[in-house]
Design an enzyme around this catalytic site. Structure first.
Site, PDB file in Angstrom:
ATOM      1  CE1 TYR A  84      -0.081  -5.662   3.153  1.00  0.00           C
ATOM      2  CE2 TYR A  84       1.670  -6.488   1.745  1.00  0.00           C
ATOM      3  CZ  TYR A  84       0.709  -5.546   2.008  1.00  0.00           C
ATOM      4  OH  TYR A  84       0.524  -4.496   1.159  1.00  0.00           O
TER       5      TYR A  84
ATOM      6  CE  LYS B  75       3.687  -4.001   3.439  1.00  0.00           C
ATOM      7  NZ  LYS B  75       3.198  -3.273   2.269  1.00  0.00           N
TER       8      LYS B  75
HETATM    9  N1  PLP Z   1       2.157   2.526   0.320  1.00  0.00           N
HETATM   10  C1  PLP Z   1       1.408   1.430   0.212  1.00  0.00           C
HETATM   11  C2  PLP Z   1      -0.071   1.558   0.258  1.00  0.00           C
HETATM   12  C3  PLP Z   1       2.009   0.165   0.050  1.00  0.00           C
HETATM   13  O1  PLP Z   1       1.250  -0.934  -0.067  1.00  0.00           O
HETATM   14  C4  PLP Z   1       3.424   0.093  -0.011  1.00  0.00           C
HETATM   15  C5  PLP Z   1       4.116  -1.181  -0.170  1.00  0.00           C
HETATM   16  O2  PLP Z   1       3.583  -2.211  -0.402  1.00  0.00           O
HETATM   17  C6  PLP Z   1       4.165   1.271   0.101  1.00  0.00           C
HETATM   18  C7  PLP Z   1       3.494   2.472   0.279  1.00  0.00           C
HETATM   19  C8  PLP Z   1       5.666   1.255   0.039  1.00  0.00           C
HETATM   20  O3  PLP Z   1       6.236   0.714   1.217  1.00  0.00           O
HETATM   21  P1  PLP Z   1       7.624  -0.044   1.204  1.00  0.00           P
HETATM   22  O4  PLP Z   1       8.632   0.902   0.650  1.00  0.00           O
HETATM   23  O5  PLP Z   1       7.887  -0.364   2.623  1.00  0.00           O
HETATM   24  O6  PLP Z   1       7.453  -1.263   0.344  1.00  0.00           O
END
Ligand code: PLP
Length: 279
Positions: free
Chosen positions: A31, A142
């Protein structure tokens, strides 16, 4: 709300996905969440790039071209009159009779929905607790497998706090859904280096660029909870939280329990830049 399911824009009550979908049965999917500000999509290149990488890491390809996906995102903004909020995109391997062996050649399931919410404006700061990081070993991908993150964030809320910082081998990995940072008393920003242990945040990448442009000192390395408790300030980043100050770590207040100057400054510059670059 109008949602997108496999090529169709439909009212959410009419949207359907098979109970045999491997996203539902195995969390076999990827996602992305992108922020929308002023009706425009933030950090598109970063999110689409990470989507392709995540899909590739679990043996899947892009469901359509990046240009087509951007069109679908824009259409969702339009159909839902979204001024500010988030667009959620999920791509799963598709539906098949339940089997641990991944079938090949399935029709992927592609779903998008929007969430209207206020993202910009002043932030009061988060109080966090530390918890053991019990997630799997490929947190750089992700995937929709978010049970551990959901459990720890719920635990934090039950304790009257805002989020949980996950700790592995004595060092903070990341927040439940965000990357974490501390600012030392000497003014140096410290954030964990990229590896399989954390998600490469798109917001993280932009914030690190801004930090360099502002000639601030930065060190990418793991830090402990104790170090965080002794820091001048702390903050976290995520697509729909931008830069959010952290004002308490395991009961110890930072900067007198108020957002620190570095977090505030970075938050302002980030919003400004991401508004300019949105599409
Ligand atoms: N770390 C985790 C585990 C996350 O789920 C997310 C975002 O959902 C992030 C870091 C931050 O990523 P981003 O800046 O791309 O939203």
């Amino acid at each position: 709300r109008i949602v997108y399911v496999n090529g169709a824009y439909v009212p959410e009550e009419e949207a359907m996905v098979s109970v045999f979908d491997r996203g539902f049965l195995f969390a076999d999917g990827i996602y992305e969440v992108t922020a929308v500000v002023d009706g425009k999509i933030c950090e598109w290149d970063g999110h689409i790039g990470r989507l392709e990488r995540s899909l590739g890491e679990i043996g899947m390809s892009m469901p359509m071209s990046a240009e087509e996906l951007l069109e679908v995102h824009r259409e969702m903004v339009k159909r839902n009159n979204l001024e500010e909020g988030a667009i959620y995109l999920q791509v799963t391997r598709g539906a098949a009779d339940r089997d641990f062996v991944m079938p090949e050649g399935l029709d992927q399931t592609v779903v998008l929905f929007t969430q209207a919410k206020k993202l910009t404006g002043a932030k009061s700061g988060l109080r966090v607790i530390s918890v053991p990081d019990i997630r799997w070993g490929r947190r750089d991908i992700k995937t929709v497998q978010l049970l551990a993150a959901s459990l720890v964030k719920t635990e934090a809320k039950k304790k009257g706090k805002d989020d949980a910082w996950m700790v592995e081998d004595g060092f903070v990995t990341e927040g439940s859904s965000n990357n974490t940072y501390i600012v030392t008393k000497e003014g140096k920003i410290i954030t964990r280096n990229l590896s399989n242990s954390i998600l490469p945040g798109i917001t993280r990448k932009s914030v690190l660029r801004i930090v360099e442009e502002l000639d601030m000192e930065i060190e990418e390395r793991p830090f402990t909870i104790e170090e965080a408790q002794n820091a001048a300030e702390a903050f976290m980043t995520a697509a729909t939280s931008f830069v959010t100050p952290v004002i308490e770590v395991d009961g110890v207040e930072l900067n007198g329990g108020t957002p620190g100057p570095v977090s505030k400054r970075l938050g302002e510059v980030y919003i400004e830049e991401s508004r300019k670059a949105s599409c």
